[in-house]
Design an enzyme around this catalytic site. Structure first.
Site, PDB file in Angstrom:
ATOM      1  N   PHE A 163      74.992 122.190 -65.433  1.00  0.00           N
ATOM      2  CA  PHE A 163      74.099 121.289 -66.156  1.00  0.00           C
ATOM      3  C   PHE A 163      73.857 121.791 -67.590  1.00  0.00           C
ATOM      4  CE2 PHE A 163      73.375 120.284 -61.678  1.00  0.00           C
ATOM      5  CZ  PHE A 163      73.479 118.902 -61.705  1.00  0.00           C
ATOM      6  N   SER A 164      72.607 121.818 -68.048  1.00  0.00           N
ATOM      7  CA  SER A 164      72.345 122.107 -69.463  1.00  0.00           C
ATOM      8  C   SER A 164      72.613 123.548 -69.871  1.00  0.00           C
ATOM      9  CB  SER A 164      70.898 121.742 -69.818  1.00  0.00           C
ATOM     10  OG  SER A 164      70.756 120.346 -69.913  1.00  0.00           O
ATOM     11  N   THR A 165      72.858 124.407 -68.927  1.00  0.00           N
ATOM     12  CA  THR A 165      73.289 125.759 -69.279  1.00  0.00           C
ATOM     13  C   THR A 165      74.558 125.691 -70.123  1.00  0.00           C
ATOM     14  OG1 THR A 165      72.272 126.603 -67.258  1.00  0.00           O
ATOM     15  CG2 THR A 165      73.867 128.032 -68.304  1.00  0.00           C
TER      16      THR A 165
END
Length: 377
Positions: free
Chosen positions: A65-67
């Site tokens: 995801f946003s990592t």
């Protein structure tokens, strides 16, 4: 069963990893730590594909995801370091169509700092069009800013990837995922992908999505929960600019390039990426220093909470388990996280398939980070 190794002095990380499974917080997960460029923790365990007998293996991949956003930002920072992009130049200098709707003076750096005013679209775009890249880029080029660029900040949860990625594409002639592969992941031998090769699809662990638990949120997060329930709020629109929503268990989503949210990697590769950043293998130290100067303060227009960010890198608050004045990184939906601390030489990567929601989502990663750095808050 937990597999892998820990170097002497890092046994507490294994104990914390085992405790996460014992507490029922994990389905399948992996954690990796580098110290001054050397691997000192590399652990994995649990189920890669719940409901089957497929265990998590050493080379199991996971959507983070946003990592992903830190890897995406690094591509643009690398071009800036080479003098191919001026962060203070208008985006339209590299992407002429972007000048539409009053964006002719919107600076490149505001794409990295979530200050561009393009966190959402006036009209959501179809998922198939978003996966195809160019329709989304066209929509963003035509979109009017939702606030005056540079005057405020709002988390560009999904649009960040296309905005940064299109500048990288226009300048380098390569897609964001291709640039990342050629310039960063490939040279460092990192099993880290933004746009997964079809041959690697069977290595991706299946996400287990936990239903939201907004009713259990502490008071300071209730404003965010209320915003998610309001279909007209900027919060809901920022996360809902693609309809229907992405399904990162879908092969179509995994092979596409969605540089804000569909990075796929091992924990080893995530930690290795950060080890490369502070080991002068990707960016120069002066670039890292510049990129980790705080650029925003105060409540974020989308998340409704303070959002600390440099030039694309997230910066921890003093209450974060990974806090250090010199640390930087990024976390993702459900609890994945990667970060580095140049002061201590620690580079950390944690990935998992149990996507938690609610106030306890970050607790498994926090316990692991605390075990790496017991002196932290």
């Amino acid at each position: 069963m937990i597999n892998g190794h820990t170097a002497p002095g890092f046994e507490a990380v294994r104990a914390a990893f085992e405790a996460n499974f014992a507490a029922g917080a994990e389905v399948g997960a992996a954690v990796s730590v580098y110290l001054h460029g050397k691997p000192v923790v590399d652990l994995w365990g649990g189920m890669a594909y719940p409901g089957t007998n497929r265990l998590w293996e050493r080379d199991t991949l996971q959507v983070i995801f946003s990592t992903t956003k830190a890897a995406t930002a690094t591509c643009l920072l690398l071009l800036a370091e080479r003098g191919e992009v001026d962060l203070d130049a208008p985006v339209a200098d590299y992407w002429p169509e972007f000048a539409a709707a009053g964006k002719d003076r919107l600076m490149v750096r505001w794409l990295l700092t979530h200050q561009a005013g393009l966190a959402a679209l006036d009209k959501p775009i179809a998922r198939a069009d978003a996966l195809a890249w160019h329709p989304m880029v066209k929509a963003l080029a035509a979109q009017r800013p939702l606030w005056e660029p540079g005057t405020d900040h709002g988390y560009h949860a999904l649009t960040f990837g296309w905005l940064v990625g299109e500048v990288v594409r226009r300048v380098s002639g390569r897609s964001l995922g291709g640039f990342f592969r050629d310039e960063i992941a490939g040279p460092l031998d990192l099993d880290f992908h933004i746009g997964l090769p079809h041959d690697d699809l069977d290595r991706v662990s299946r996400l287990v999505m936990q239903p939201p638990t907004f009713g259990e949120l502490p008071e300071e997060m209730r404003e965010l929960a209320a915003a998610f329930m309001d279909s007209t709020s900027l919060t809901r629109r920022a996360y809902g600019c693609v309809e229907p929503a992405f399904d990162h268990n879908s092969p179509a989503d995994q092979v596409a390039e969605i540089p804000a949210t569909n990075g796929i990697c091992t924990a080893r590769a995530l930690a290795g990426f950060y080890a490369g950043l502070i080991g002068n293998q990707i960016l120069r130290p002066e670039t890292i220093k510049m990129a980790t100067i705080p650029q925003t303060s105060g409540p974020d227009l989308v998340t409704r909470r303070p959002f600390h960010v440099g030039l694309g890198f997230g910066l921890p608050t003093p209450t974060a388990a990974w806090y250090s004045p010199t640390a930087f990184g990024f976390s993702g939906l459900g609890g994945s996280i990667g970060y580095a601390d140049p002061e201590t030489g620690i580079a950390f990567g944690y990935v998992m398939n149990h996507v938690r929601s609610g106030p306890d989502a970050d607790e498994p990663a926090a316990r692991l980070s605390k075990a790496v750095n017991p002196a932290g808050p």
